[in-house]
Design a protein around this motif. Structure first.
Motif, PDB file in Angstrom:
ATOM      1  N   GLY A  42       0.778  -1.227   0.000  1.00 22.29           N
ATOM      2  CA  GLY A  42       0.000   0.000   0.000  1.00 22.29           C
ATOM      3  C   GLY A  42       0.811   1.279   0.000  1.00 22.29           C
ATOM      4  O   GLY A  42       0.237   2.379   0.086  1.00 22.29           O
ATOM      5  N   SER A  43       2.138   1.183  -0.115  1.00 20.00           N
ATOM      6  CA  SER A  43       2.960   2.385  -0.110  1.00 20.00           C
ATOM      7  C   SER A  43       4.235   2.116  -0.903  1.00 20.00           C
ATOM      8  O   SER A  43       4.403   1.069  -1.513  1.00 20.00           O
ATOM      9  CB  SER A  43       3.300   2.806   1.332  1.00 20.00           C
ATOM     10  OG  SER A  43       3.986   4.048   1.345  1.00 20.00           O
ATOM     11  N   SER A  44       5.135   3.095  -0.885  1.00 21.09           N
ATOM     12  CA  SER A  44       6.454   2.957  -1.506  1.00 21.09           C
ATOM     13  C   SER A  44       7.510   3.180  -0.442  1.00 21.09           C
ATOM     14  O   SER A  44       7.359   4.051   0.430  1.00 21.09           O
ATOM     15  CB  SER A  44       6.635   3.988  -2.617  1.00 21.09           C
ATOM     16  OG  SER A  44       5.677   3.815  -3.653  1.00 21.09           O
ATOM     17  N   ALA A  45       8.588   2.418  -0.514  1.00 17.89           N
ATOM     18  CA  ALA A  45       9.633   2.542   0.495  1.00 17.89           C
ATOM     19  C   ALA A  45      10.186   3.968   0.535  1.00 17.89           C
ATOM     20  O   ALA A  45      10.414   4.529   1.609  1.00 17.89           O
ATOM     21  CB  ALA A  45      10.751   1.537   0.210  1.00 17.89           C
ATOM     22  N   TRP A  46      10.396   4.573  -0.646  1.00 15.17           N
ATOM     23  CA  TRP A  46      10.992   5.905  -0.658  1.00 15.17           C
ATOM     24  C   TRP A  46      10.091   6.931   0.020  1.00 15.17           C
ATOM     25  O   TRP A  46      10.587   7.859   0.694  1.00 15.17           O
ATOM     26  CB  TRP A  46      11.341   6.348  -2.082  1.00 15.17           C
ATOM     27  CG  TRP A  46      10.183   6.780  -2.943  1.00 15.17           C
ATOM     28  CD1 TRP A  46       9.483   6.029  -3.816  1.00 15.17           C
ATOM     29  CD2 TRP A  46       9.590   8.091  -2.982  1.00 15.17           C
ATOM     30  NE1 TRP A  46       8.486   6.762  -4.417  1.00 15.17           N
ATOM     31  CE2 TRP A  46       8.528   8.035  -3.924  1.00 15.17           C
ATOM     32  CE3 TRP A  46       9.856   9.298  -2.323  1.00 15.17           C
ATOM     33  CZ2 TRP A  46       7.728   9.141  -4.206  1.00 15.17           C
ATOM     34  CZ3 TRP A  46       9.058  10.408  -2.612  1.00 15.17           C
ATOM     35  CH2 TRP A  46       8.011  10.324  -3.545  1.00 15.17           C
ATOM     36  N   LYS A  47       8.780   6.787  -0.126  1.00 17.04           N
ATOM     37  CA  LYS A  47       7.850   7.720   0.516  1.00 17.04           C
ATOM     38  C   LYS A  47       7.949   7.634   2.032  1.00 17.04           C
ATOM     39  O   LYS A  47       7.931   8.657   2.734  1.00 17.04           O
ATOM     40  CB  LYS A  47       6.422   7.440   0.063  1.00 17.04           C
ATOM     41  CG  LYS A  47       6.144   7.783  -1.391  1.00 17.04           C
ATOM     42  CD  LYS A  47       4.695   7.500  -1.751  1.00 17.04           C
ATOM     43  CE  LYS A  47       4.413   7.842  -3.215  1.00 17.04           C
ATOM     44  NZ  LYS A  47       3.014   7.543  -3.589  1.00 17.04           N
ATOM     45  N   GLU A  48       8.054   6.406   2.545  1.00 22.80           N
ATOM     46  CA  GLU A  48       8.141   6.227   3.987  1.00 22.80           C
ATOM     47  C   GLU A  48       9.490   6.713   4.519  1.00 22.80           C
ATOM     48  O   GLU A  48       9.570   7.278   5.615  1.00 22.80           O
ATOM     49  CB  GLU A  48       7.919   4.757   4.351  1.00 22.80           C
ATOM     50  CG  GLU A  48       6.592   4.187   3.890  1.00 22.80           C
ATOM     51  CD  GLU A  48       5.389   4.989   4.383  1.00 22.80           C
ATOM     52  OE1 GLU A  48       5.478   5.594   5.476  1.00 22.80           O
ATOM     53  OE2 GLU A  48       4.366   5.032   3.670  1.00 22.80           O
ATOM     54  N   ILE A  49      10.549   6.510   3.759  1.00 23.49           N
ATOM     55  CA  ILE A  49      11.878   6.989   4.155  1.00 23.49           C
ATOM     56  C   ILE A  49      11.903   8.516   4.168  1.00 23.49           C
ATOM     57  O   ILE A  49      12.416   9.147   5.099  1.00 23.49           O
ATOM     58  CB  ILE A  49      12.952   6.429   3.196  1.00 23.49           C
ATOM     59  CG1 ILE A  49      13.055   4.907   3.356  1.00 23.49           C
ATOM     60  CG2 ILE A  49      14.305   7.087   3.453  1.00 23.49           C
ATOM     61  CD1 ILE A  49      13.865   4.230   2.270  1.00 23.49           C
TER      62      ILE A  49
END
Length: 314
Positions: free
Chosen positions: A233-240
């Protein structure tokens, strides 16, 4: 005595190249890491099988590709590291109207180019994957919404005892960035299925992939590609980015300013620096969003004495 000194007589019939205390930093794209106790580069599939048949079962075996998705720890790797040679495992040829057989050491980008030459569509995404066919098979590598499993028909592999296996697509047990094929298997080659397509259409898709990579990824840095798998449901870069880790550093190891799911060695980062950076990012992301990121980069070997990295656990 070195491992080779203890076992050298067993390898009399082996044709490939054997190196003691091989410098793994010369192999990995991060340009970091300790020594491999022994490095073996087989001449071909038969040579690989011969080597494995005479290698004692108690000697650990680690398989690496071209080093793009790999972080080697500073204490080095015990046992034998096997790296398939480009000469023996880097070929690609057409089989029938719509299939290509590619060696496991063939760079993914060259597989895409061979498909273009053959007028076969469905391979354009390989143009943007910085690895080899063997790694793509093992981790079901993907890009631009397409995955390796969509193209694989069968895979040839050699097991730890030197026996040959031919696996179907179903045998590979594919899931997102994962294959459940036995880790005991060393992939030698694979048969890929494509579909007839116009050269212009194929080239346009490949150009789109290349443009995207150049625009958003630090492809000219010492990097291992995507550091973490995308959470559901998301992207790793967005969470980082949300956790404030874009550009975050540990020594010369840094989360890229351009694409913050890419970890880069800006100078003389050690394996310890890089892994510490990754685990710190995992902890900060979990503290911000509650999401636990999982490594996509493969970490191998032993920590140097007194330089262990604490693995973050939620």
């Amino acid at each position: 005595m070195s491992l080779f000194d203890r076992l050298g007589e067993r390898f009399a019939g082996v044709r490939g190249r054997i190196t003691s205390n091989a410098e793994m930093e010369k192999i990995t794209w991060f340009r970091a890491g300790g020594l491999a106790e022994m490095l073996f580069q087989p001449a071909d599939e038969e040579d690989l099988a011969t080597f494995l048949r005479v290698l004692p079962e108690e000697v650990p075996v680690t398989v690496v590709g071209i080093g793009s998705n790999l972080l080697v720890r500073d204490g080095g790797i015990d046992g034998v590291v096997i790296r398939l040679s480009a000469k023996g495992f880097g070929q690609v040829e057409r089989e029938g109207e719509t299939a290509l057989r590619a060696g496991a050491a063939l760079p993914d980008k060259r597989l895409a180019a061979a498909a273009l030459d053959a007028g076969l569509g469905g391979f354009h995404f390989f143009h943007g994957i910085p690895g080899s066919v063997g790694g793509a098979l093992r981790m079901n590598a993907g890009a631009n919404g397409v995955e390796t499993r969509e193209r694989v028909r069968e895979v040839r592999a050699v097991d730890r005892r030197g026996e040959l296996h031919v696996l179907s697509n179903a045998d590979m047990g594919y899931a997102y960035r994962h294959s459940s094929a036995s880790p005991d298997l060393i992939f030698a080659s694979a048969l890929f299925e494509g579909e007839p397509a116009e050269e212009g259409a194929i080239r346009a898709k490949m150009d789109e992939v290349q443009h995207h990579r150049e625009a958003v990824q630090p492809i000219r840095e010492k990097t291992g590609g995507s550091t973490f798998k995308n959470p559901e449901g998301s992207s790793a870069w967005k969470e980082i980015d949300r956790a404030g880790c874009r550009g975050f550093r540990v020594g010369d190891a840094q989360m890229s300013e351009m694409h913050c799911n890419f970890m880069i060695n800006t100078g003389a980062a050690s394996g310890h620096d890089l892994e510490t950076l990754g685990e710190t990012v995992r902890e900060r992301v979990h503290g911000t969003s509650g999401i636990l990121l999982h490594w996509e980069i493969k970490r191998l070997g032993r920590f140097a004495a007194g330089r262990e990295v604490r693995v973050f656990e939620a």
